[in-house]
Design a protein around this motif. Sequence first.
Motif, PDB file in Angstrom:
ATOM      1  N   TYR A 108      24.441  20.644  55.979  1.00 13.65           N
ATOM      2  CA  TYR A 108      23.784  20.477  54.683  1.00 13.65           C
ATOM      3  C   TYR A 108      24.357  21.469  53.679  1.00 13.65           C
ATOM      4  N   VAL A 113      26.764  18.355  46.150  1.00  9.29           N
ATOM      5  CA  VAL A 113      25.418  18.229  45.581  1.00  9.29           C
ATOM      6  C   VAL A 113      24.883  16.807  45.675  1.00  9.29           C
ATOM      7  N   ASP A 114      25.698  15.797  45.370  1.00  9.72           N
ATOM      8  CA  ASP A 114      25.214  14.415  45.400  1.00  9.72           C
ATOM      9  C   ASP A 114      24.787  13.993  46.803  1.00  9.72           C
ATOM     10  N   LYS A 115      25.493  14.444  47.821  1.00  9.32           N
ATOM     11  CA  LYS A 115      25.106  14.111  49.198  1.00  9.32           C
ATOM     12  C   LYS A 115      23.842  14.859  49.604  1.00  9.32           C
ATOM     13  N   LYS A 116      23.668  16.081  49.097  1.00  5.06           N
ATOM     14  CA  LYS A 116      22.437  16.819  49.374  1.00  5.06           C
ATOM     15  C   LYS A 116      21.241  16.062  48.803  1.00  5.06           C
ATOM     16  N   GLU A 117      21.408  15.538  47.584  1.00  6.72           N
ATOM     17  CA  GLU A 117      20.336  14.752  46.949  1.00  6.72           C
ATOM     18  C   GLU A 117      19.993  13.538  47.797  1.00  6.72           C
ATOM     19  N   THR A 118      21.003  12.826  48.243  1.00  8.05           N
ATOM     20  CA  THR A 118      20.801  11.635  49.071  1.00  8.05           C
ATOM     21  C   THR A 118      20.107  12.014  50.377  1.00  8.05           C
ATOM     22  N   CYS A 120      18.175  14.632  51.009  1.00  3.14           N
ATOM     23  CA  CYS A 120      16.784  15.015  50.743  1.00  3.14           C
ATOM     24  C   CYS A 120      15.927  13.803  50.395  1.00  3.14           C
ATOM     25  N   ASP A 121      16.475  12.878  49.611  1.00  6.18           N
ATOM     26  CA  ASP A 121      15.740  11.650  49.287  1.00  6.18           C
ATOM     27  C   ASP A 121      15.403  10.876  50.560  1.00  6.18           C
TER      28      ASP A 121
END
Length: 132
Positions: A108, A113-118, A120-121
Amino acid sequence: MQENIQLSEEEQRKIFAKNLNHYICLNGKQQKEVAKDLGFSPTTFNTWCMGKIMPKMGKVQAIADYFGILKSDLINDNSCETPDSEYATVSLKIGINDKRFQRIVVEYYKMPVDKKETFCDFMETFILKKGD
């Protein structure tokens, strides 16, 4: 300023253990590493971390010196549990022995950042089920 409240021996051990574990985690250390660095038996050090035994004040001072903190940081109840301290405590308890958790946290950390958002979502929607 803290009130001078008399705590039971068990309460003092629990407070010390919580604070000790907090500073171990905060400094990215493991119990065995700190015990070795200070010349303490890992088994004895673990009993302190678990709140089973309270070390003598000279050893408390040595631990405080090791972490660059005051002895009072280890023996006083500083329990304004913040999400950060809760995270540190939980991560310490899980992360020491759970290799899968360690791998997930490290991966993680490395994610864009975009993969972290995905990630977490997904966790909030399908695993934690926020909003239920």
